[in-house]
Design a protein around this motif. Sequence first.
Motif, PDB file in Angstrom:
ATOM      1  N   ALA A   1       0.831  -1.206   0.000  1.00  0.00           N
ATOM      2  CA  ALA A   1       0.000   0.000   0.000  1.00  0.00           C
ATOM      3  C   ALA A   1       0.868   1.259   0.000  1.00  0.00           C
ATOM      4  CB  ALA A   1      -0.909  -0.003   1.218  1.00  0.00           C
ATOM      5  N   HIS A   2       0.398   2.258  -0.721  1.00  0.00           N
ATOM      6  CA  HIS A   2       1.034   3.575  -0.684  1.00  0.00           C
ATOM      7  C   HIS A   2       0.424   4.392   0.462  1.00  0.00           C
ATOM      8  CE1 HIS A   2       2.318   3.508  -5.227  1.00  0.00           C
ATOM      9  NE2 HIS A   2       2.890   2.569  -4.516  1.00  0.00           N
ATOM     10  N   GLY A   3       0.985   5.587   0.668  1.00  0.00           N
ATOM     11  CA  GLY A   3       0.482   6.432   1.741  1.00  0.00           C
ATOM     12  C   GLY A   3       0.109   7.827   1.258  1.00  0.00           C
TER      13      GLY A   3
ATOM     14  N   ARG B   1       2.832   5.942   8.406  1.00  0.00           N
ATOM     15  CA  ARG B   1       3.280   6.718   9.566  1.00  0.00           C
ATOM     16  C   ARG B   1       2.495   8.021   9.781  1.00  0.00           C
ATOM     17  NH1 ARG B   1       9.584   6.979  11.411  1.00  0.00           N
ATOM     18  NH2 ARG B   1       9.186   7.048  13.616  1.00  0.00           N
ATOM     19  N   GLY B   2       1.580   7.972  10.720  1.00  0.00           N
ATOM     20  CA  GLY B   2       0.772   9.148  11.029  1.00  0.00           C
ATOM     21  C   GLY B   2      -0.661   8.996  10.545  1.00  0.00           C
ATOM     22  N   ALA B   3      -0.805   8.412   9.335  1.00  0.00           N
ATOM     23  CA  ALA B   3      -2.117   7.990   8.841  1.00  0.00           C
ATOM     24  C   ALA B   3      -3.234   9.006   9.073  1.00  0.00           C
ATOM     25  CB  ALA B   3      -2.498   6.662   9.484  1.00  0.00           C
ATOM     26  N   GLY B   4      -3.306  10.008   8.248  1.00  0.00           N
ATOM     27  CA  GLY B   4      -4.393  10.975   8.365  1.00  0.00           C
ATOM     28  C   GLY B   4      -4.024  12.169   9.212  1.00  0.00           C
ATOM     29  N   ARG B   5      -3.278  11.936  10.299  1.00  0.00           N
ATOM     30  CA  ARG B   5      -2.920  13.083  11.161  1.00  0.00           C
ATOM     31  C   ARG B   5      -1.874  13.986  10.510  1.00  0.00           C
ATOM     32  NH1 ARG B   5      -2.457   7.920  13.099  1.00  0.00           N
ATOM     33  NH2 ARG B   5      -1.252   8.191  14.994  1.00  0.00           N
ATOM     34  N   PRO B   6      -0.863  13.419   9.818  1.00  0.00           N
ATOM     35  CA  PRO B   6       0.073  14.323   9.136  1.00  0.00           C
ATOM     36  C   PRO B   6      -0.642  15.167   8.086  1.00  0.00           C
ATOM     37  CG  PRO B   6       0.952  12.089   9.165  1.00  0.00           C
ATOM     38  CD  PRO B   6      -0.460  12.010   9.664  1.00  0.00           C
ATOM     39  N   GLU B   7      -1.583  14.543   7.391  1.00  0.00           N
ATOM     40  CA  GLU B   7      -2.315  15.264   6.353  1.00  0.00           C
ATOM     41  C   GLU B   7      -3.085  16.423   6.997  1.00  0.00           C
ATOM     42  OE1 GLU B   7      -2.001  12.013   6.834  1.00  0.00           O
ATOM     43  OE2 GLU B   7      -2.641  10.803   5.123  1.00  0.00           O
ATOM     44  N   ALA B   8      -3.760  16.127   8.118  1.00  0.00           N
ATOM     45  CA  ALA B   8      -4.561  17.152   8.788  1.00  0.00           C
ATOM     46  C   ALA B   8      -3.686  18.273   9.336  1.00  0.00           C
ATOM     47  CB  ALA B   8      -5.375  16.508   9.916  1.00  0.00           C
TER      48      ALA B   8
END
Lengths: 488, 761
Positions: free
Chosen positions: B293-295, B369-376
């Motif tokens: 899977a990519h991120g 790594r971070g999964a959604g939180r880095p994006e937010a």
Amino acid sequence: MRDAVRFMLGDELVRVSGISASLSVLDWLRGTARLTGTKEGCNEGDCGACTIVLVRPRHGRLDYRAVNACTLLVGMLDGAQVLTVEHLADGARLHMVQQAMVDAHGSQCGFCTPGFVMSLYARAKQPKSERVDAAEALAGNLCRCTGYAPIIRAAAMIDAHEAPDQWDRRSKETLARLEALHDGTTLCLGDGDTCFMAPASEDELAHLLVQHAGGKDAGRPTLVAGNTDVGLWINKKLMRLDPIFWLGGIDSLKQIAESNDHIEIGAGVTYSEAQAKLVGLFPETGALITRIGGVQVRNSGTVVGNIANGSPIGDMSPLLLAAGASLGLRRGEHRRKLALDEFFLSYGVQDRAPDEFITHVSVPRLKPGAVLKAWKISKRADQDISCVMMAVWLDYDGARINDIRLAFGGMAGVVCRARACEARLRGGPWTRQTLAAAQAQLREELQPISDMRASAGYRLDVACNLLERLYIETVERAPTRLPDASLA
Amino acid sequence: MKPMKFGIGQAVRRVEDVRLVTGHGRYTADEIPEGALRAVFLRSPHAHAAFRITDTSAAKAVPGVRAVYVAADFADVGDLPCNAPMPDAKGKVMPLPPYPVLAKDVVRHVGDAVAMVIADTAENAMAGAEAIAIDYQEKPAVSDMHRAIAAGAPLVWPQFGSNVAVAAVMGDKAKCDAVFASATHVVEVEIVNNRLVSNYMEPRAAIASFDAATGGYQLISGTQGVHNTRGLVAKIMGIEPEKLHVVNHDVGGGFGTKGFVYREYPLLLKAAQKLGATIAWVSDRSEHFVADAHGRDNLTKATMALDGEGRFLALKVDILGNMGAYLSQFAPYIPWLGVTMATGPYDISVFYGEMRPVYTNTVPVDAYRGAGRPEAAYVLERLVDACAMKLGLARDAIRARNFVKPSQMPYKTATGRTYDVGEFEGAMRQALSKADYAGFAARQAASAAKGQLRGIGFASYIECTAWGSGEEGSVQLDEDGNFTVLIGTQSNGQGHETAYAQVVAQSLDVPLERVRVIQGDSQKVKSGNGTGGSRSIPVGAAMLNQASEKLAVQLKELASDVLEAAVSDLEIIEGRVIIGGTDRAISFAEIAKLPKATPERRLAVASFSPPEATYPNGTHVCELEVDPETGAVKLLRYTICDDFGMSLNPLLLAGQVHGGIAQGIGQALLEGVTYDDNGQLLSATFMDYCMPRAEDLPSYHFETRNVPSITNPLGLKGAGEAGSIGSTPAVMNALIHALSARGVTHIDMPATPAKIFAALR
């Protein structure tokens, strides 16, 4: 002829025969020797997880070099000592390099760790005066966990506390054992299906190539020096190469010959070996020459090999093209000399017969008043492919350009010169006006492609800017020239 | 807490390291037994195509090939699951597309697996795969999300009629719109969060075997938790979980991406059963780029409503999340997790968020790594800087004005979370002070004199870790006087063997060498929820601390008889139980030999389920220089002040933070998956995917300003992902700050020299 490759694995003398010509050292170590500490992270020489150290006699002492095992063929171990991560600890006592990695918290998941340990080990084996800084020594090793800073700290700890290790204590004995392996015979290693030849002399190589070409159903021979590029054909393109001729057994090709007006770099000379000489010839290109590939690639890859494979983005070719280099080629007893310009015919095609080989590249020294400069523009400083590389040889008297050679990588299917632009510049006053005309000419003359590395427009802009940089460095800021940390 | 030599809070060296630095780590590919068969997967070269495998006889005839399997051979094997379908505004749950273990009739991304070849060697299996006759009829493909949602786009799943899987919403749109309508200022940003590849240094690998006598399967692989893997793989295979034994040895990095169940696992197990053989598969690096899977990969529009003083009144986010061609295990939940953290450390009472997962003909996307939180955090911190710029406010002032105050704790966010504790301004001030924010102007002038553009930027983030499931485990006194921990989390390199041993040492005061940590074996360890979401320390260590304290009491009870003293008079010092103030003692080894020391009395089991997530937070400050002639960026200083509640091992903690930042810097400046318009993957090697190297990264100054969490007894907050969360906005804000001198106000990641160069013109 000898049909077994002989080398020392740690302290043990090993003879290997009956193997496929293209078997990599990595696969042999992990599969046959069951030394699984050496890891496969990419199998193309980019990640350094498979770094091992090769020890060879050199000028009467042992020379330790970090290399990638994945792009090294077993036959290329002939006459060397192989040290892997398993060979460093002295019984239960960690080697100083390993202890430093523990103390600095330089290992997290541990998968890249053996490669880092071996790169740090090889660095620690270089005389202190020749030791490069840690980031440079580790440029060929990838780590995804630590962010590198702890490993850089480990390198500093190693520099601060060094002491001879068990291999140093045995160096005399090892030197004698390795020298005894140097028997001057040609190695012919194979499994009946494929063949790896390591001729012991240039004459033997010339003879064998011609003989092979005359044979029935002869496959096209592949010449290999460092195998840093051909290794990818084997590992990634799954090409079956037969026969393979390795140049590394030929002492005469490992020479750098110097005369008053030029130096000749033999086809077996690695980057690492040529580096100091080239920097001496062209001091203003130092930052570029010392950062081609990573340490492992420079320790295996050769200057001539980089030219011979004709890559349009090879780093050495633009530089040597600008320098006015020429090649020495040999086919049987016939030798010829060819200007480097004429060697690159079109993408993937060079002026070399299948049974011909390059013996050396001849690089003229700079004449007074001339400079050679080169800049490589890539996303990353280390182990990256150029978007644009420009090398320029300029003979000028401050105000007027007597002569100029401009060479580019990444701007066409081959490494090329911008001759029309050169003509615009040659003989003219070196002014902003001339520069602008030359830039316009460059835009007309070069037709780079757009790919994921850079767009055609970016490449042209950068090429023009590099020309401007040349102007600024040689005219506007000429008295106090910029330092050459010009890697972008 | 009493300081113990090897206990909690000590920066002890890792016990794992001796084996790792000597090459004696045991990774899956190192454990392939002699004689094991090798598997190779034939993967689609096309992004979207109908296909037919016309002939496998030539492949089967390749010397050494033992079997060639296609989708029809696994009719009894279920699909790969997506466990996180999202509902729309009306509560209707999105339909799930099938995700077969081998593609049947249609391939939907480059790398989609169509056949599996088993042979005596990997080379022969590859030769077999090449000999499979297969007809592809290419179909139009779509890789870009903007194109995928446009009318007339090729559909990845025609039966759904759209590439948009669902529109999940949070908050009250009308209320939010009303606030925006009356706001003094409205600031909007549109942000690309580039697609990444995990690139753990150890590519995935698996060894599958089947025991015909017992009907039991064994899978040796590198995952992020054997129990989750066992449950999911057994379900796909249609077998009882007890029939599957999953083993992890050393795992060479995971970053979330190794946590998912992948198609290769059930396929290899099934093949092992069919052939009655042990079968190994080792992914190569290029395969990693298309099979794992990519991120990330989000496009987000975020809008802030502000009053005249720069107070945040309301926030709107609109996220497009690229799912790839299939739904990986948690895929649609990842951007949603970001939605739940959208308001970050700020007091924003009104919120409306919309998240649309989008199908494209690309590799599936899931947690990294971070999964959604880095994006937010990236979106929010870019937006906050844009607000400061628009209103002419100082960047620290606008943050300070809007932070949730310690006095507001516990604070319920407009997205439904409850922050237990946190002193966001404290961390920001400390970080800025350490970074000499005040002295920046002089440094900037010095750079300008050299023709360089210098910038400083920072990001104040908050994230959530260790939510949801709990952990049960045990610690026992062994007969030889040493201790054994059984735990169902899984180290991927974080150093759990050390960290957990420290927890035991805290209660039992023994050197770490005397604590054996057993993880990664679904038979030896009864249950577990694996590693992910930075949960192993805040949940695992909290649980293990309870178990260790319990065992300490049990051991004192055993000792009290022999020492003829009350339990309350006993202390544990240096591996012995001693009567306080005397020299009368009994060692653990002696206790273990007491007749009364039954296995039950030498064992303490505990379980811990967190009532709420922990909320690590902090501020990252980045200072950099841009060469305007080339667009090259040089990172000069990097300062972090984090709140992790409590530092179990400062050495390991710093390692986690540094590593996370390295990945964040990589995302900001170097890394990015590149697809062409036809869905062809252009960046599938280390040559073409730009990983950070030693020279690209700065050294860091990291310190903590801990405010203990109240959701676990040790006050811990998860630290595995925070580095990757604070770093991308800090780097990009610094970069934009540097470029703003030349009028640039926006640039997307990865900010390569080419992009910067273009932005400057």
